[in-house]
Design a protein around this motif. Structure first.
Motif, mmCIF file in Angstrom:
data_model
loop_
_atom_site.group_PDB
_atom_site.id
_atom_site.type_symbol
_atom_site.label_atom_id
_atom_site.label_comp_id
_atom_site.label_asym_id
_atom_site.label_seq_id
_atom_site.Cartn_x
_atom_site.Cartn_y
_atom_site.Cartn_z
ATOM 1 N N GLU A 1 -5.015 -6.222 -0.839
ATOM 2 C CA GLU A 1 -3.678 -6.201 -0.244
ATOM 3 C C GLU A 1 -3.281 -4.813 0.258
ATOM 4 O OE1 GLU A 1 -1.088 -7.728 -3.195
ATOM 5 O OE2 GLU A 1 -1.704 -9.825 -2.907
ATOM 6 N N LYS A 2 -3.980 -3.783 -0.200
ATOM 7 C CA LYS A 2 -3.694 -2.432 0.276
ATOM 8 C C LYS A 2 -4.566 -2.017 1.459
ATOM 9 C CE LYS A 2 -2.045 -0.607 -4.155
ATOM 10 N NZ LYS A 2 -2.262 0.407 -5.216
ATOM 11 N N SER A 3 -5.502 -2.848 1.839
ATOM 12 C CA SER A 3 -6.407 -2.509 2.937
ATOM 13 C C SER A 3 -5.679 -2.574 4.278
ATOM 14 C CB SER A 3 -7.602 -3.461 2.943
ATOM 15 O OG SER A 3 -7.173 -4.793 3.186
ATOM 16 N N PHE A 4 -6.213 -1.845 5.247
ATOM 17 C CA PHE A 4 -5.604 -1.801 6.571
ATOM 18 C C PHE A 4 -5.665 -3.156 7.253
ATOM 19 C CE2 PHE A 4 -6.154 -1.278 11.177
ATOM 20 C CZ PHE A 4 -4.947 -0.665 11.490
ATOM 21 N N THR A 5 -6.773 -3.876 7.067
ATOM 22 C CA THR A 5 -6.919 -5.181 7.722
ATOM 23 C C THR A 5 -5.854 -6.157 7.239
ATOM 24 O OG1 THR A 5 -9.296 -4.780 7.850
ATOM 25 C CG2 THR A 5 -8.534 -7.046 8.176
ATOM 26 N N TYR A 6 -5.605 -6.157 5.940
ATOM 27 C CA TYR A 6 -4.609 -7.078 5.392
ATOM 28 C C TYR A 6 -3.204 -6.712 5.871
ATOM 29 C CZ TYR A 6 -1.774 -9.564 1.948
ATOM 30 O OH TYR A 6 -0.840 -10.368 1.341
ATOM 31 N N LEU A 7 -2.888 -5.400 5.857
ATOM 32 C CA LEU A 7 -1.548 -4.979 6.285
ATOM 33 C C LEU A 7 -1.327 -5.255 7.769
ATOM 34 C CD1 LEU A 7 -1.259 -1.589 4.355
ATOM 35 C CD2 LEU A 7 -0.214 -3.775 3.754
ATOM 36 N N ALA A 8 -2.367 -4.999 8.587
ATOM 37 C CA ALA A 8 -2.228 -5.272 10.018
ATOM 38 C C ALA A 8 -2.058 -6.765 10.286
ATOM 39 C CB ALA A 8 -3.448 -4.733 10.767
ATOM 40 N N LYS A 9 -2.767 -7.595 9.537
ATOM 41 C CA LYS A 9 -2.633 -9.034 9.714
ATOM 42 C C LYS A 9 -1.238 -9.514 9.306
ATOM 43 C CE LYS A 9 -4.675 -13.424 8.249
ATOM 44 N NZ LYS A 9 -5.698 -14.065 7.374
ATOM 45 N N ARG A 10 -0.718 -8.951 8.216
ATOM 46 C CA ARG A 10 0.612 -9.355 7.769
ATOM 47 C C ARG A 10 1.689 -8.936 8.762
ATOM 48 N NH1 ARG A 10 3.072 -7.012 2.241
ATOM 49 N NH2 ARG A 10 3.395 -5.257 3.669
ATOM 50 N N LYS B 1 11.503 -6.552 12.699
ATOM 51 C CA LYS B 1 10.753 -7.301 11.701
ATOM 52 C C LYS B 1 11.284 -6.862 10.330
ATOM 53 C CE LYS B 1 6.446 -8.212 14.188
ATOM 54 N NZ LYS B 1 4.966 -8.069 14.152
ATOM 55 N N PRO B 2 12.158 -7.634 9.707
ATOM 56 C CA PRO B 2 12.833 -7.165 8.491
ATOM 57 C C PRO B 2 11.889 -6.898 7.324
ATOM 58 C CG PRO B 2 13.941 -9.085 9.432
ATOM 59 C CD PRO B 2 12.636 -8.950 10.128
ATOM 60 N N ILE B 3 10.847 -7.708 7.170
ATOM 61 C CA ILE B 3 9.971 -7.555 6.008
ATOM 62 C C ILE B 3 9.134 -6.282 6.123
ATOM 63 C CG2 ILE B 3 8.088 -8.602 4.716
ATOM 64 C CD1 ILE B 3 9.145 -11.324 5.539
ATOM 65 N N ASN B 4 8.509 -6.073 7.272
ATOM 66 C CA ASN B 4 7.667 -4.897 7.490
ATOM 67 C C ASN B 4 8.438 -3.692 8.009
ATOM 68 O OD1 ASN B 4 4.855 -5.934 6.941
ATOM 69 N ND2 ASN B 4 5.540 -7.422 8.474
ATOM 70 N N GLN B 5 9.752 -3.854 8.211
ATOM 71 C CA GLN B 5 10.624 -2.768 8.661
ATOM 72 C C GLN B 5 10.109 -2.133 9.956
ATOM 73 O OE1 GLN B 5 11.296 0.053 5.517
ATOM 74 N NE2 GLN B 5 12.200 -1.452 4.128
#
Length: 508
Positions: free
Chosen positions: A190-199, A49-53
Protein backbone atom coordinates in the motif's frame (compact mmCIF):
# COMPACT_ATOMS: atom_id res chain seq x y z
CA UNK A 1 21.55 39.69 28.30
CA UNK A 2 20.14 42.38 30.56
CA UNK A 3 16.53 43.46 30.20
CA UNK A 4 17.48 47.05 29.44
CA UNK A 5 19.63 45.87 26.52
CA UNK A 6 16.73 43.94 24.96
CA UNK A 7 13.46 45.62 26.00
CA UNK A 8 10.02 44.26 25.09
CA UNK A 9 8.76 46.49 22.28
CA UNK A 10 5.20 45.18 21.98
CA UNK A 11 3.04 42.33 23.26
CA UNK A 12 0.66 40.80 20.71
CA UNK A 13 -2.27 38.60 21.85
CA UNK A 14 -2.59 35.33 19.90
CA UNK A 15 -5.96 33.65 19.28
CA UNK A 16 -6.42 30.12 17.94
CA UNK A 17 -9.33 29.55 15.55
CA UNK A 18 -10.34 26.05 14.43
CA UNK A 19 -13.39 26.88 12.34
CA UNK A 20 -11.57 26.19 9.05
CA UNK A 21 -9.03 23.74 10.45
CA UNK A 22 -10.51 20.77 8.52
CA UNK A 23 -10.87 22.58 5.18
CA UNK A 24 -8.04 25.10 4.94
CA UNK A 25 -5.41 24.45 2.25
CA UNK A 26 -2.41 26.54 1.25
CA UNK A 27 -1.78 26.73 -2.51
CA UNK A 28 1.78 27.40 -3.61
CA UNK A 29 2.93 28.28 -7.14
CA UNK A 30 6.68 27.51 -7.17
CA UNK A 31 7.15 27.98 -10.96
CA UNK A 32 5.20 31.23 -11.19
CA UNK A 33 7.06 34.52 -11.48
CA UNK A 34 6.83 36.80 -8.47
CA UNK A 35 5.76 39.66 -10.75
CA UNK A 36 2.61 37.86 -11.92
CA UNK A 37 -0.51 37.12 -9.89
CA UNK A 38 -3.71 35.08 -10.35
CA UNK A 39 -5.81 37.31 -8.11
CA UNK A 40 -7.56 39.05 -11.01
CA UNK A 41 -7.58 36.07 -13.41
CA UNK A 42 -10.91 34.33 -13.97
CA UNK A 43 -11.13 30.64 -13.07
CA UNK A 44 -12.75 28.61 -15.88
CA UNK A 45 -13.01 25.30 -14.05
CA UNK A 46 -12.04 23.85 -10.66
CA UNK A 47 -12.03 20.17 -9.57
CA UNK A 48 -10.92 18.38 -6.41
CA UNK A 49 -10.23 14.85 -5.21
CA UNK A 50 -11.12 14.97 -1.49
CA UNK A 51 -9.57 11.64 -0.48
CA UNK A 52 -6.18 12.14 -2.16
CA UNK A 53 -6.29 15.92 -1.59
CA UNK A 54 -5.70 16.86 -5.22
CA UNK A 55 -6.77 20.14 -6.83
CA UNK A 56 -7.01 21.05 -10.51
CA UNK A 57 -7.63 24.64 -11.58
CA UNK A 58 -8.04 26.03 -15.11
CA UNK A 59 -7.20 29.75 -15.44
CA UNK A 60 -8.41 31.76 -18.40
CA UNK A 61 -5.88 33.09 -20.89
CA UNK A 62 -6.39 36.53 -22.38
CA UNK A 63 -6.39 35.57 -26.06
CA UNK A 64 -7.08 39.18 -27.05
CA UNK A 65 -3.84 40.46 -25.53
CA UNK A 66 -1.15 41.93 -27.77
CA UNK A 67 1.31 39.42 -26.29
CA UNK A 68 -0.83 36.43 -27.29
CA UNK A 69 0.17 34.49 -30.44
CA UNK A 70 -3.15 33.55 -32.04
CA UNK A 71 -1.58 31.30 -34.68
CA UNK A 72 0.31 29.27 -32.09
CA UNK A 73 -2.79 29.04 -29.90
CA UNK A 74 -4.82 27.59 -32.77
CA UNK A 75 -2.06 25.07 -33.50
CA UNK A 76 -2.12 23.83 -29.89
CA UNK A 77 -5.91 23.49 -29.97
CA UNK A 78 -5.80 21.68 -33.31
CA UNK A 79 -3.10 19.30 -32.10
CA UNK A 80 -5.03 18.46 -28.91
CA UNK A 81 -8.58 18.08 -30.31
CA UNK A 82 -8.02 17.42 -34.02
CA UNK A 83 -9.77 19.03 -36.94
CA UNK A 84 -13.22 17.69 -36.03
CA UNK A 85 -12.62 17.30 -32.30
CA UNK A 86 -15.25 19.77 -31.17
CA UNK A 87 -17.94 17.85 -33.02
CA UNK A 88 -16.92 14.24 -32.28
CA UNK A 89 -15.21 14.22 -28.90
CA UNK A 90 -17.49 14.28 -25.83
CA UNK A 91 -15.05 16.47 -23.91
CA UNK A 92 -12.76 18.81 -25.77
CA UNK A 93 -9.71 20.54 -24.35
CA UNK A 94 -10.23 23.98 -25.90
CA UNK A 95 -13.87 24.77 -26.78
CA UNK A 96 -13.11 28.05 -28.56
CA UNK A 97 -10.76 26.42 -31.08
CA UNK A 98 -7.73 28.20 -29.63
CA UNK A 99 -5.68 27.75 -26.49
CA UNK A 100 -7.74 29.88 -24.12
CA UNK A 101 -6.77 28.43 -20.71
CA UNK A 102 -3.87 27.02 -18.74
CA UNK A 103 -4.32 24.16 -16.26
CA UNK A 104 -2.58 23.60 -12.91
CA UNK A 105 -2.47 20.32 -10.97
CA UNK A 106 -1.47 20.03 -7.31
CA UNK A 107 1.21 17.87 -5.70
CA UNK A 108 1.94 17.39 -1.99
CA UNK A 109 5.43 18.57 -1.03
CA UNK A 110 4.79 18.03 2.71
CA UNK A 111 2.84 15.19 4.28
CA UNK A 112 2.74 16.32 7.93
CA UNK A 113 1.40 19.89 8.18
CA UNK A 114 0.46 19.77 11.86
CA UNK A 115 3.11 22.41 12.66
CA UNK A 116 1.94 24.99 10.14
CA UNK A 117 -0.58 27.77 10.71
CA UNK A 118 -2.14 30.60 8.73
CA UNK A 119 -2.04 33.80 10.77
CA UNK A 120 -3.94 37.05 10.29
CA UNK A 121 -2.94 40.24 12.10
CA UNK A 122 -5.75 42.69 12.77
CA UNK A 123 -6.24 45.40 15.40
CA UNK A 124 -3.04 44.43 17.20
CA UNK A 125 -4.12 40.78 17.58
CA UNK A 126 -2.90 37.67 15.78
CA UNK A 127 -5.42 34.98 14.79
CA UNK A 128 -3.97 31.55 13.88
CA UNK A 129 -5.73 28.69 12.07
CA UNK A 130 -4.16 25.21 11.60
CA UNK A 131 -3.74 23.99 8.02
CA UNK A 132 -5.32 20.86 6.60
CA UNK A 133 -2.78 20.57 3.80
CA UNK A 134 -0.14 22.32 1.69
CA UNK A 135 -0.10 21.73 -2.09
CA UNK A 136 2.13 22.95 -4.91
CA UNK A 137 0.35 23.95 -8.12
CA UNK A 138 2.28 23.09 -11.28
CA UNK A 139 1.18 23.68 -14.83
CA UNK A 140 -0.19 20.73 -16.80
CA UNK A 141 0.61 20.03 -20.47
CA UNK A 142 -1.93 17.25 -21.01
CA UNK A 143 -2.82 18.54 -24.48
CA UNK A 144 0.52 17.22 -25.75
CA UNK A 145 -0.41 13.75 -24.48
CA UNK A 146 -3.77 14.01 -26.18
CA UNK A 147 -2.04 14.86 -29.43
CA UNK A 148 0.15 11.73 -29.23
CA UNK A 149 -2.78 9.48 -28.33
CA UNK A 150 -4.95 10.94 -31.08
CA UNK A 151 -2.18 10.50 -33.67
CA UNK A 152 -1.70 6.84 -32.71
CA UNK A 153 -5.46 6.24 -32.83
CA UNK A 154 -5.75 7.81 -36.29
CA UNK A 155 -2.87 5.73 -37.64
CA UNK A 156 -4.42 2.54 -36.31
CA UNK A 157 -7.78 3.43 -37.83
CA UNK A 158 -6.19 4.02 -41.23
CA UNK A 159 -4.39 0.68 -41.09
CA UNK A 160 -7.62 -1.12 -40.20
CA UNK A 161 -9.44 0.61 -43.04
CA UNK A 162 -6.80 -0.44 -45.58
CA UNK A 163 -6.90 -4.07 -44.35
CA UNK A 164 -3.30 -4.02 -43.31
CA UNK A 165 -3.95 -5.24 -39.84
CA UNK A 166 -0.93 -6.44 -38.03
CA UNK A 167 -0.65 -10.13 -37.46
CA UNK A 168 -1.00 -11.09 -33.87
CA UNK A 169 2.10 -12.63 -32.41
CA UNK A 170 1.88 -15.75 -30.35
CA UNK A 171 2.92 -15.09 -26.77
CA UNK A 172 3.49 -17.54 -24.01
CA UNK A 173 1.00 -17.28 -21.18
CA UNK A 174 2.02 -18.19 -17.64
CA UNK A 175 -0.41 -18.77 -14.85
CA UNK A 176 0.42 -17.38 -11.42
CA UNK A 177 -1.53 -17.93 -8.26
CA UNK A 178 -1.79 -15.06 -5.84
CA UNK A 179 -0.06 -15.69 -2.55
CA UNK A 180 -1.72 -15.03 0.75
CA UNK A 181 -0.07 -11.83 1.96
CA UNK A 182 0.43 -11.06 5.61
CA UNK A 183 -0.02 -7.72 7.33
CA UNK A 184 3.57 -6.60 6.74
CA UNK A 185 3.47 -7.35 3.01
CA UNK A 186 0.10 -5.64 2.64
CA UNK A 187 1.34 -2.43 4.30
CA UNK A 188 4.45 -2.41 2.10
CA UNK A 189 2.30 -2.85 -1.02
CA UNK A 190 0.00 0.00 0.00
CA UNK A 191 3.01 2.31 0.32
CA UNK A 192 4.35 1.53 -3.15
CA UNK A 193 4.19 4.09 -5.93
CA UNK A 194 2.16 1.80 -8.19
CA UNK A 195 -0.56 1.35 -5.59
CA UNK A 196 -0.73 5.06 -4.74
CA UNK A 197 -0.83 6.07 -8.41
CA UNK A 198 -3.60 3.57 -9.09
CA UNK A 199 -5.63 4.82 -6.13
CA UNK A 200 -5.27 8.42 -7.29
CA UNK A 201 -6.36 7.60 -10.83
CA UNK A 202 -9.38 5.61 -9.64
CA UNK A 203 -10.80 8.46 -7.57
CA UNK A 204 -13.08 10.62 -9.75
CA UNK A 205 -12.79 14.39 -9.96
CA UNK A 206 -15.49 16.38 -8.15
CA UNK A 207 -16.57 19.65 -9.66
CA UNK A 208 -16.15 22.60 -7.30
CA UNK A 209 -17.52 26.13 -7.40
CA UNK A 210 -14.95 28.91 -7.36
CA UNK A 211 -15.82 32.10 -5.48
CA UNK A 212 -14.10 35.25 -6.62
CA UNK A 213 -11.85 37.07 -4.19
CA UNK A 214 -14.19 40.05 -3.77
CA UNK A 215 -17.40 38.03 -3.50
CA UNK A 216 -19.54 37.98 -0.37
CA UNK A 217 -19.10 34.21 0.03
CA UNK A 218 -15.30 34.59 0.07
CA UNK A 219 -15.58 37.40 2.63
CA UNK A 220 -17.69 35.20 4.94
CA UNK A 221 -15.07 32.43 4.73
CA UNK A 222 -12.28 34.88 5.54
CA UNK A 223 -14.14 35.94 8.69
CA UNK A 224 -13.81 32.37 9.94
CA UNK A 225 -10.06 32.90 10.19
CA UNK A 226 -10.61 35.15 13.19
CA UNK A 227 -11.09 33.78 16.66
CA UNK A 228 -12.05 35.27 20.01
CA UNK A 229 -13.45 38.80 20.14
CA UNK A 230 -12.93 39.43 16.41
CA UNK A 231 -15.10 36.49 15.34
CA UNK A 232 -17.71 37.36 17.96
CA UNK A 233 -17.98 40.93 16.73
CA UNK A 234 -18.18 39.76 13.11
CA UNK A 235 -20.99 37.33 13.82
CA UNK A 236 -22.71 39.52 16.41
CA UNK A 237 -22.55 36.81 19.13
CA UNK A 238 -21.01 38.79 21.98
CA UNK A 239 -22.77 36.74 24.65
CA UNK A 240 -21.22 33.38 23.66
CA UNK A 241 -17.75 32.30 24.72
CA UNK A 242 -15.62 30.96 21.89
CA UNK A 243 -14.44 27.45 22.85
CA UNK A 244 -11.14 28.03 21.02
CA UNK A 245 -10.39 31.16 23.04
CA UNK A 246 -11.48 29.44 26.26
CA UNK A 247 -9.01 26.63 25.52
CA UNK A 248 -6.17 29.15 25.55
CA UNK A 249 -6.62 29.94 29.23
CA UNK A 250 -4.05 27.31 30.16
CA UNK A 251 -0.42 27.17 31.29
CA UNK A 252 2.11 28.24 28.62
CA UNK A 253 3.71 24.78 28.60
CA UNK A 254 0.33 23.11 28.06
CA UNK A 255 -0.44 25.62 25.30
CA UNK A 256 2.76 24.63 23.47
CA UNK A 257 1.78 20.97 23.83
CA UNK A 258 -1.55 21.79 22.19
CA UNK A 259 0.16 23.52 19.26
CA UNK A 260 2.85 20.87 18.75
CA UNK A 261 1.39 17.39 18.97
CA UNK A 262 3.45 14.87 20.91
CA UNK A 263 2.41 11.95 18.72
CA UNK A 264 3.16 13.57 15.33
CA UNK A 265 6.86 14.26 15.58
CA UNK A 266 9.28 14.71 12.72
CA UNK A 267 10.76 11.32 11.86
CA UNK A 268 13.91 12.93 10.46
CA UNK A 269 15.01 14.25 13.86
CA UNK A 270 16.49 10.92 14.96
CA UNK A 271 18.56 10.69 11.79
CA UNK A 272 19.93 14.22 12.19
CA UNK A 273 20.95 13.85 15.83
CA UNK A 274 24.34 12.36 16.81
CA UNK A 275 24.54 8.92 18.33
CA UNK A 276 23.46 8.50 21.98
CA UNK A 277 21.51 11.79 21.80
CA UNK A 278 17.76 11.67 22.44
CA UNK A 279 15.42 14.47 21.35
CA UNK A 280 12.82 15.88 23.76
CA UNK A 281 9.89 14.29 21.90
CA UNK A 282 11.54 10.88 22.09
CA UNK A 283 12.40 11.46 25.74
CA UNK A 284 8.75 12.03 26.63
CA UNK A 285 7.83 8.57 25.31
CA UNK A 286 10.36 6.73 27.51
CA UNK A 287 9.57 5.26 30.95
CA UNK A 288 10.38 7.43 33.95
CA UNK A 289 13.53 5.50 34.89
CA UNK A 290 14.88 5.77 31.33
CA UNK A 291 14.08 9.49 31.30
CA UNK A 292 16.11 9.98 34.49
CA UNK A 293 19.05 8.07 33.00
CA UNK A 294 19.03 10.20 29.83
CA UNK A 295 18.68 13.45 31.80
CA UNK A 296 21.58 12.62 34.14
CA UNK A 297 23.76 11.46 31.25
CA UNK A 298 23.22 14.60 29.16
CA UNK A 299 23.13 17.14 32.00
CA UNK A 300 26.34 15.72 33.64
CA UNK A 301 25.71 17.53 36.96
CA UNK A 302 22.16 18.63 37.78
CA UNK A 303 20.06 19.59 40.79
CA UNK A 304 16.86 17.86 41.81
CA UNK A 305 14.72 20.88 40.93
CA UNK A 306 16.17 20.94 37.40
CA UNK A 307 15.34 17.24 37.00
CA UNK A 308 11.71 17.87 37.92
CA UNK A 309 11.48 20.64 35.30
CA UNK A 310 12.89 18.38 32.57
CA UNK A 311 10.44 15.52 33.17
CA UNK A 312 7.58 15.70 30.65
CA UNK A 313 4.84 14.42 32.96
CA UNK A 314 4.61 17.09 35.62
CA UNK A 315 1.98 15.14 37.52
CA UNK A 316 4.60 12.64 38.71
CA UNK A 317 5.15 13.20 42.45
CA UNK A 318 8.61 14.21 43.61
CA UNK A 319 8.73 11.28 46.05
CA UNK A 320 8.51 8.80 43.16
CA UNK A 321 11.35 10.54 41.33
CA UNK A 322 13.47 10.44 44.50
CA UNK A 323 12.88 6.69 44.86
CA UNK A 324 14.09 6.03 41.30
CA UNK A 325 17.06 8.43 41.19
CA UNK A 326 19.46 6.32 43.32
CA UNK A 327 19.10 3.50 40.78
CA UNK A 328 20.78 5.53 38.02
CA UNK A 329 22.64 8.34 39.80
CA UNK A 330 24.69 9.40 42.81
CA UNK A 331 24.19 12.41 45.05
CA UNK A 332 27.47 14.36 45.25
CA UNK A 333 27.39 17.39 47.57
CA UNK A 334 23.67 17.95 46.90
CA UNK A 335 23.89 17.52 43.09
CA UNK A 336 23.01 14.44 41.05
CA UNK A 337 25.54 12.68 38.78
CA UNK A 338 24.90 9.64 36.59
CA UNK A 339 26.51 6.36 37.61
CA UNK A 340 29.73 5.39 35.83
CA UNK A 341 28.44 2.21 34.16
CA UNK A 342 26.02 4.28 32.05
CA UNK A 343 28.86 6.50 30.82
CA UNK A 344 31.23 3.59 30.13
CA UNK A 345 29.07 0.50 29.39
CA UNK A 346 30.55 -2.97 29.64
CA UNK A 347 32.71 -3.91 26.67
CA UNK A 348 33.47 -0.33 25.59
CA UNK A 349 36.85 1.42 25.60
CA UNK A 350 37.95 5.04 25.87
CA UNK A 351 38.31 7.05 22.71
CA UNK A 352 41.94 8.16 23.15
CA UNK A 353 44.07 5.29 24.44
CA UNK A 354 41.57 2.42 24.43
CA UNK A 355 41.34 1.99 28.21
CA UNK A 356 38.76 -0.61 29.19
CA UNK A 357 35.39 0.36 30.62
CA UNK A 358 36.17 -1.35 33.95
CA UNK A 359 39.25 0.82 34.53
CA UNK A 360 37.42 3.99 33.44
CA UNK A 361 34.54 3.28 35.84
CA UNK A 362 36.96 2.60 38.68
CA UNK A 363 38.82 5.86 38.04
CA UNK A 364 35.60 7.89 37.72
CA UNK A 365 34.25 6.43 40.96
CA UNK A 366 37.45 7.41 42.75
CA UNK A 367 37.25 10.97 41.40
CA UNK A 368 33.63 11.27 42.54
CA UNK A 369 34.64 9.91 45.94
CA UNK A 370 37.36 12.56 46.21
CA UNK A 371 34.81 15.29 45.39
CA UNK A 372 32.74 14.14 48.36
CA UNK A 373 35.74 14.92 50.57
CA UNK A 374 37.14 18.13 49.06
CA UNK A 375 36.19 20.89 46.64
CA UNK A 376 39.29 20.95 44.42
CA UNK A 377 41.39 18.21 42.82
CA UNK A 378 44.67 18.16 40.90
CA UNK A 379 44.93 16.14 37.73
CA UNK A 380 48.52 14.90 38.19
CA UNK A 381 47.63 13.57 41.64
CA UNK A 382 44.65 11.67 40.22
CA UNK A 383 46.82 10.29 37.43
CA UNK A 384 49.33 8.83 39.91
CA UNK A 385 46.57 7.26 42.03
CA UNK A 386 44.47 5.74 39.21
CA UNK A 387 47.46 4.80 37.01
CA UNK A 388 45.57 6.00 33.89
CA UNK A 389 46.87 8.23 31.07
CA UNK A 390 46.35 11.96 31.53
CA UNK A 391 44.04 12.11 28.51
CA UNK A 392 41.55 9.71 30.13
CA UNK A 393 41.67 11.57 33.43
CA UNK A 394 40.98 14.81 31.61
CA UNK A 395 38.06 13.19 29.78
CA UNK A 396 36.50 12.13 33.10
CA UNK A 397 37.08 15.52 34.71
CA UNK A 398 35.58 17.45 31.80
CA UNK A 399 32.32 15.53 32.19
CA UNK A 400 31.77 16.50 35.84
CA UNK A 401 34.13 19.37 36.67
CA UNK A 402 35.62 22.60 35.36
CA UNK A 403 39.22 23.81 35.39
CA UNK A 404 40.39 26.87 37.29
CA UNK A 405 43.14 28.26 35.04
CA UNK A 406 44.71 30.32 37.84
CA UNK A 407 45.21 27.51 40.36
CA UNK A 408 45.25 24.63 37.82
CA UNK A 409 42.71 22.75 39.95
CA UNK A 410 39.39 21.14 39.10
CA UNK A 411 36.07 21.79 40.87
CA UNK A 412 32.51 20.48 40.29
CA UNK A 413 30.40 22.07 37.55
CA UNK A 414 27.82 23.15 40.13
CA UNK A 415 28.62 24.47 43.62
CA UNK A 416 27.73 22.29 46.62
CA UNK A 417 24.02 22.27 47.42
CA UNK A 418 23.76 21.15 51.03
CA UNK A 419 20.39 22.83 51.68
CA UNK A 420 17.98 19.97 50.99
CA UNK A 421 14.35 20.79 50.43
CA UNK A 422 12.79 17.66 51.95
CA UNK A 423 13.38 14.95 54.51
CA UNK A 424 13.51 12.30 51.75
CA UNK A 425 16.46 14.03 50.13
CA UNK A 426 18.29 14.14 53.44
CA UNK A 427 17.71 10.41 53.92
CA UNK A 428 19.05 9.70 50.45
CA UNK A 429 22.09 11.84 51.23
CA UNK A 430 22.77 9.80 54.38
CA UNK A 431 22.47 6.53 52.46
CA UNK A 432 24.81 7.85 49.77
CA UNK A 433 27.34 8.88 52.41
CA UNK A 434 27.22 5.36 53.86
CA UNK A 435 27.77 3.97 50.36
CA UNK A 436 30.90 6.07 49.81
CA UNK A 437 32.14 5.18 53.31
CA UNK A 438 31.85 1.49 52.49
CA UNK A 439 33.94 1.99 49.34
CA UNK A 440 36.52 4.18 51.06
CA UNK A 441 38.57 1.13 52.11
CA UNK A 442 38.98 0.10 48.48
CA UNK A 443 39.98 3.63 47.49
CA UNK A 444 42.48 3.74 50.39
CA UNK A 445 44.10 0.57 49.06
CA UNK A 446 44.46 2.28 45.68
CA UNK A 447 46.23 5.22 47.31
CA UNK A 448 48.55 2.97 49.36
CA UNK A 449 49.37 0.86 46.32
CA UNK A 450 50.31 3.93 44.30
CA UNK A 451 52.43 5.37 47.13
CA UNK A 452 54.24 2.04 47.62
CA UNK A 453 54.91 1.75 43.93
CA UNK A 454 56.20 5.31 43.87
CA UNK A 455 58.53 4.89 46.92
CA UNK A 456 60.00 1.44 46.13
CA UNK A 457 62.60 2.55 43.58
CA UNK A 458 66.15 1.15 43.78
CA UNK A 459 68.66 3.46 45.52
CA UNK A 460 72.07 4.22 44.09
CA UNK A 461 75.13 2.35 45.26
CA UNK A 462 77.35 4.43 47.51
CA UNK A 463 81.00 3.62 47.91
CA UNK A 464 83.11 4.65 50.91
CA UNK A 465 86.73 4.14 51.60
CA UNK A 466 88.03 2.47 54.76
CA UNK A 467 91.61 1.98 55.91
CA UNK A 468 92.46 -1.42 57.20
CA UNK A 469 95.73 -2.82 58.40
CA UNK A 470 96.57 -6.16 56.77
CA UNK A 471 99.41 -7.83 58.51
CA UNK A 472 101.26 -4.54 58.98
CA UNK A 473 101.73 -4.15 55.27
CA UNK A 474 99.77 -0.82 55.16
CA UNK A 475 97.53 -2.06 52.36
CA UNK A 476 94.33 -0.02 51.91
CA UNK A 477 91.26 -2.19 51.21
CA UNK A 478 88.13 -0.66 49.56
CA UNK A 479 84.78 -1.50 51.11
CA UNK A 480 81.50 -1.48 49.07
CA UNK A 481 78.28 -0.62 50.93
CA UNK A 482 74.71 -0.96 49.53
CA UNK A 483 71.93 1.03 51.23
CA UNK A 484 69.06 -0.98 52.65
CA UNK A 485 71.06 -4.28 52.60
CA UNK A 486 73.75 -6.01 54.59
CA UNK A 487 77.25 -4.49 54.34
CA UNK A 488 79.48 -6.43 52.03
CA UNK A 489 83.16 -6.05 52.87
CA UNK A 490 85.81 -7.12 50.49
CA UNK A 491 88.86 -8.34 52.34
CA UNK A 492 92.28 -8.62 50.81
CA UNK A 493 94.07 -10.05 53.86
CA UNK A 494 94.69 -13.48 52.35
CA UNK A 495 95.98 -12.02 49.12
CA UNK A 496 98.13 -9.53 51.01
CA UNK A 497 99.63 -12.32 53.15
CA UNK A 498 100.47 -14.33 50.06
CA UNK A 499 102.19 -11.39 48.42
CA UNK A 500 104.23 -10.68 51.61
CA UNK A 501 105.33 -14.33 51.91
CA UNK A 502 106.46 -14.47 48.32
CA UNK A 503 108.57 -11.34 48.82
CA UNK A 504 110.28 -12.80 51.90
CA UNK A 505 111.14 -16.02 50.03
CA UNK A 506 112.64 -14.12 47.17
CA UNK A 507 114.82 -12.03 49.51
CA UNK A 508 116.03 -15.15 51.29
Amino acid sequence: MEDEDDPVVEEIPVHLSKTLADNLFLLQYPVKSSATSFDDVRVVNCCVKPINQQIKIDYELDSGSTNYDSFKGEQFALAADGRHGRDKLPKVTFRSGTMDKQSFLSTKPIEDVSRYLVCVLQDGEMHATPLKGIVSMRQMFSYFDKQDNRTKAEQKAEQDADGVAEEEELTQVTVKFARTENEKVRKAREKSFTYLAKRESEEPWCEAFWHEKQSSAAELERQKLFGGSASASASGSFGRVDPDSAALNVHPVEYMDMLISKEKTDRNIDRLLPSRVVCMHKLNELPLLEQLKVILTDAKVVTFQQILRLISDRTVPAEKVLRLLPQVGWLIRGNWVVQSEYIYPEGSVSGTNGVSAEQMCKARDYILYRFTKCDKLERHHLTSITQLPMEEIREILCSIAKLNAATRTWSMLLPPNDNFLSVDEQEISDRQSAFWLARSEKFSEMEQTSSTAGGGSTTKRVRKRSTRDSGGSGLTVPTATVAGSATATTTASSSSSSSTLSRQLSNG
